[in-house]
Scaffold this active site. Structure first.
Site, PDB file in Angstrom:
ATOM      1  N   GLU A 207       0.882  -1.174   0.000  1.00 41.41           N
ATOM      2  CA  GLU A 207       0.000   0.000   0.000  1.00 41.41           C
ATOM      3  C   GLU A 207       0.913   1.214   0.000  1.00 41.41           C
ATOM      4  O   GLU A 207       1.476   1.573   1.041  1.00 41.41           O
ATOM      5  CB  GLU A 207      -0.896  -0.008   1.253  1.00 41.41           C
ATOM      6  CG  GLU A 207      -1.840  -1.200   1.354  1.00 41.41           C
ATOM      7  CD  GLU A 207      -3.073  -1.052   0.460  1.00 41.41           C
ATOM      8  OE1 GLU A 207      -3.312   0.058  -0.056  1.00 41.41           O
ATOM      9  OE2 GLU A 207      -3.785  -2.046   0.278  1.00 41.41           O
ATOM     10  N   CYS A 241      -2.027   9.529   2.765  1.00 48.67           N
ATOM     11  CA  CYS A 241      -1.563   8.943   1.491  1.00 48.67           C
ATOM     12  C   CYS A 241      -2.476   9.306   0.342  1.00 48.67           C
ATOM     13  O   CYS A 241      -2.018   9.486  -0.781  1.00 48.67           O
ATOM     14  CB  CYS A 241      -1.467   7.426   1.615  1.00 48.67           C
ATOM     15  SG  CYS A 241      -3.003   6.662   2.141  1.00 48.67           S
TER      16      CYS A 241
HETATM   17  N1  LIG Z   1      -1.429   3.418   0.395  1.00 47.26           N
HETATM   18  C1  LIG Z   1      -1.654   3.602   1.672  1.00 47.26           C
HETATM   19  O1  LIG Z   1      -2.570   3.047   2.257  1.00 47.26           O
HETATM   20  C2  LIG Z   1      -0.743   4.493   2.472  1.00 47.26           C
HETATM   21  C3  LIG Z   1      -1.177   4.906   3.742  1.00 47.26           C
HETATM   22  C4  LIG Z   1      -0.349   5.746   4.480  1.00 47.26           C
HETATM   23  C5  LIG Z   1       0.870   6.159   3.988  1.00 47.26           C
HETATM   24  N2  LIG Z   1       1.247   5.743   2.753  1.00 47.26           N
HETATM   25  C6  LIG Z   1       2.509   6.231   2.206  1.00 47.26           C
HETATM   26  O2  LIG Z   1       3.525   6.125   3.210  1.00 47.26           O
HETATM   27  C7  LIG Z   1       4.483   7.168   3.047  1.00 47.26           C
HETATM   28  C8  LIG Z   1       4.669   7.919   4.341  1.00 47.26           C
HETATM   29  O3  LIG Z   1       4.931   7.071   5.414  1.00 47.26           O
HETATM   30  P1  LIG Z   1       6.412   6.775   5.943  1.00 47.26           P
HETATM   31  O4  LIG Z   1       7.246   7.990   5.788  1.00 47.26           O
HETATM   32  O5  LIG Z   1       6.269   6.173   7.291  1.00 47.26           O
HETATM   33  O6  LIG Z   1       6.859   5.675   4.893  1.00 47.26           O
HETATM   34  P2  LIG Z   1       8.227   4.835   4.857  1.00 47.26           P
HETATM   35  O7  LIG Z   1       8.139   4.025   3.621  1.00 47.26           O
HETATM   36  O8  LIG Z   1       9.402   5.698   5.064  1.00 47.26           O
HETATM   37  O9  LIG Z   1       8.142   3.882   6.163  1.00 47.26           O
HETATM   38  C9  LIG Z   1       7.143   2.909   6.311  1.00 47.26           C
HETATM   39  C10 LIG Z   1       7.632   1.826   7.259  1.00 47.26           C
HETATM   40  O10 LIG Z   1       8.785   1.203   6.692  1.00 47.26           O
HETATM   41  C11 LIG Z   1       9.888   1.275   7.594  1.00 47.26           C
HETATM   42  N3  LIG Z   1      11.094   1.543   6.803  1.00 47.26           N
HETATM   43  C12 LIG Z   1      11.586   2.748   6.425  1.00 47.26           C
HETATM   44  N4  LIG Z   1      12.712   2.594   5.685  1.00 47.26           N
HETATM   45  C13 LIG Z   1      12.916   1.265   5.587  1.00 47.26           C
HETATM   46  C14 LIG Z   1      13.895   0.474   4.940  1.00 47.26           C
HETATM   47  N5  LIG Z   1      14.881   1.026   4.243  1.00 47.26           N
HETATM   48  N6  LIG Z   1      13.802  -0.867   5.039  1.00 47.26           N
HETATM   49  C15 LIG Z   1      12.804  -1.441   5.730  1.00 47.26           C
HETATM   50  N7  LIG Z   1      11.849  -0.746   6.370  1.00 47.26           N
HETATM   51  C16 LIG Z   1      11.888   0.593   6.302  1.00 47.26           C
HETATM   52  C17 LIG Z   1       9.566   2.385   8.555  1.00 47.26           C
HETATM   53  O11 LIG Z   1      10.202   2.166   9.799  1.00 47.26           O
HETATM   54  C18 LIG Z   1       8.046   2.316   8.638  1.00 47.26           C
HETATM   55  O12 LIG Z   1       7.631   1.368   9.599  1.00 47.26           O
HETATM   56  C19 LIG Z   1       3.910   8.056   1.942  1.00 47.26           C
HETATM   57  O13 LIG Z   1       4.505   7.748   0.706  1.00 47.26           O
HETATM   58  C20 LIG Z   1       2.441   7.688   1.934  1.00 47.26           C
HETATM   59  O14 LIG Z   1       1.778   7.979   0.733  1.00 47.26           O
HETATM   60  C21 LIG Z   1       0.484   4.925   1.991  1.00 47.26           C
END
Ligand SMILES: NC(=O)c1ccc[n+]([C@@H]2O[C@H](COP(=O)([O-])OP(=O)(O)OC[C@H]3O[C@@H](n4cnc5c(N)ncnc54)[C@H](O)[C@@H]3O)[C@@H](O)[C@H]2O)c1
Length: 469
Positions: A207, A241
């Site tokens: 997602e 998002c």
């Molecule tokens: N489609 C949806 O339902 C939805 C909902 C909410 C947010 N989002 C998206 O999420 C993003 C914002 O959230 P964010 O900043 O927390 O996202 P992110 O991708 O930075 O982090 C998400 C999760 O992944 C982990 N993570 C981060 N870097 C990682 C890596 N290199 N390896 C493994 N795990 C890692 C983080 O600790 C966190 O738990 C935006 O792009 C937003 O659009 C999507």
């Protein structure tokens, strides 16, 4: 965590036989624990990014409770084997789809809706009969800590466990051979997750995010457009998002639309910049780093000639950026090429809808697309000529809340779906089962391939050219 993962295996195998009543009981226990901690969640959300109790209710509790209610009312039906008619050559057999739990699943969540995006998927995972390990975001430590305590109270670790931590914790979890990974986050990290999953050929639901474009045409009800768009954009202070990123407004209605939006912002958050900053209804940006990122997008746009027709104030120390409408944003501004994830809305003009569609199609497929219009021909054109995870006509963001709709992206904005029966299926293996009988037609196709048998098989194959009745 590897030890907990190993201990979940025995439970996962046992839970293949779990009944609807047992799964319902798990979800109900989780629901009671959540509701018992309502005030603690208000405090945790206030500590993490000053989210108001009303938004905690509307955007965190509500989606999870709605998901639970939806599941509890339908789970028995979803779990029943789904019987199928035999196709021509399968006459004499019966067949059905058996939804089995995938087994041990991993849920990795982002910070922007920490409760809803951890526990919503958990409800689907439990409904489907899986054990789960959850990794919430490190950026909302108060909410993540509270969830960790609740999960530990409701479930033994061999059923559901929550591990707090940042990238190293995720990386360690992603190295384990889970049966499914449900990841919510950015497209960049989505690729990391998919690469790790590929090592074990683990299935994934991704997602993701990206830019969600929005269009207001010349026939739109501008009052409705402003009311809904200002809600979808500024709920959670733009950290959503499916928040609209930029809006294309038909040139003929743009001044009137901007006036309507300004009226709505003033009525909701206050007449003056000072009143807006003091409004308890505006969530703060999650941390200093993200405030600086959003502030940099704003100053880049302003430096290139954009005009803030509403908002524009920044207080980095308080993680505050005012709800801001930007006019005359020039092509090339950073704000037009990245997911904004903050309270800035570029308002662009257009006069040719085909041109807007071409611009949308030139970018990655968005998570959401929103269109305000009263012209059916325009609506049909936008819906058929573009692709996005989801879409709303005359509304925005609300598609997330409709329990009967699949929620997910497409390509760059995601793979697979969440919510309701789609979430249940994401966490299930749809196993195909065929039961034969001595009367099965296919017996006629077995060797030895005599001339007569060959002719018979060939006749059956030729018959398949006839239309289905
Ligand atoms: N489609 C949806 O339902 C939805 C909902 C909410 C947010 N989002 C998206 O999420 C993003 C914002 O959230 P964010 O900043 O927390 O996202 P992110 O991708 O930075 O982090 C998400 C999760 O992944 C982990 N993570 C981060 N870097 C990682 C890596 N290199 N390896 C493994 N795990 C890692 C983080 O600790 C966190 O738990 C935006 O792009 C937003 O659009 C999507």
């Amino acid at each position: 965590m590897a030890a907990v993962f190993a201990r979940q295996q025995e439970t996962a195998i046992r839970w293949r036989e779990s009944t609807a009543a047992e799964r319902i009981d798990r979800i109900k226990r989780l629901r009671e624990a959540l509701l018992d901690n309502r005030d603690n969640f208000y405090a945790a959300f206030a500590a993490d990014y000053r989210k108001s109790p009303s938004e905690v209710e509307a955007s965190e509790f509500l989606p999870v409770l709605e998901e639970m209610r939806h599941v509890l009312g339908r789970l028995k039906r979803w779990m029943k084997p789904h019987k199928l008619w035999p196709t021509t050559t399968m006459l004499g057999t019966s067949a059905w789809v058996q939804c089995q739990p995938r087994g041990r699943v991993l849920i990795v969540a982002p910070w922007n809706y920490p409760l809803s995006l951890c526990l919503g998927p958990l409800v689907s995972a439990l409904a489907a009969g899986n054990t789960a390990i959850i990794k919430p975001s490190e950026m909302t430590p108060a909410v993540s800590g509270l969830m960790a305590r609740i999960i530990a109270k409701v479930f033994p670790e061999n059923e559901v466990a929550l591990f707090q931590g940042s990238t190293p914790t995720s990386t360690a979890l992603l190295a384990l051979p889970f049966d499914h990974i449900f990841f919510t986050g950015s497209p960049a990290v989505g690729k990391v997750v998919m690469t790790a999953a590929a090592q074990h050929l683990t299935s994934v639901t991704l997602e993701l995010g990206g830019r969600s474009p929005t269009i207001v045409d010349e026939s739109a009800n501008l009052t409705l457009a402003a009311e809904t768009l200002m809600w979808g954009k500024f709920i959670n202070n733009g950290q959503t998002c499916v928040a609209p990123d930029h809006v294309y407004v038909h040139t003929s209605v743009k001044p009137a639309f901007i006036d309507e939006c300004k009226k709505v912002l003033k009525a909701r958050y206050g007449e003056t910049p000072g009143q807006q900053k003091a409004s308890q209804d505006l969530t703060r940006i999650v941390n200093g780093r993200h405030t600086q990122r959003v502030a940099a997008l704003l100053s880049d746009a302003l430096a290139r000639g954009a005009v803030a027709v509403a908002g524009g104030e920044v207080d980095e120390a308080q993680c505050y950026v005012a709800p801001t409408l930007l006019d005359q944003v020039p092509a090339g501004a950073d704000i037009l090429s990245t997911e904004i994830f903050g309270p800035l809305l570029p308002i662009l003009s257009y006069s040719d809808l085909d041109q807007v569609i071409a611009e949308i199609n030139a970018g990655p497929k968005p998570l959401a697309l929103y269109f305000w219009s009263r012209k059916q021909a325009h609506i049909d054109k936008v819906l058929t000529r573009t692709s996005s995870g989801g879409a709303c006509i005359n509304h925005c963001v609300a598609q997330f809340a409709h329990g009967n709709l699949p929620f997910g992206g497409v390509n760059n904005s995601g793979i697979g779906n969440a919510h309701g029966v789609y979430g249940f299926k994401a966490f299930s293996h749809e196993r195909a089962v065929l039961r034969s009988s001595p009367l099965m037609l296919i017996k006629l196709f077995f060797p030895p391939y005599t001339l007569n048998r060959y002719k018979l098989i060939r006749q059956v194959v030729d018959m398949l050219r006839l239309p289905m009745i």
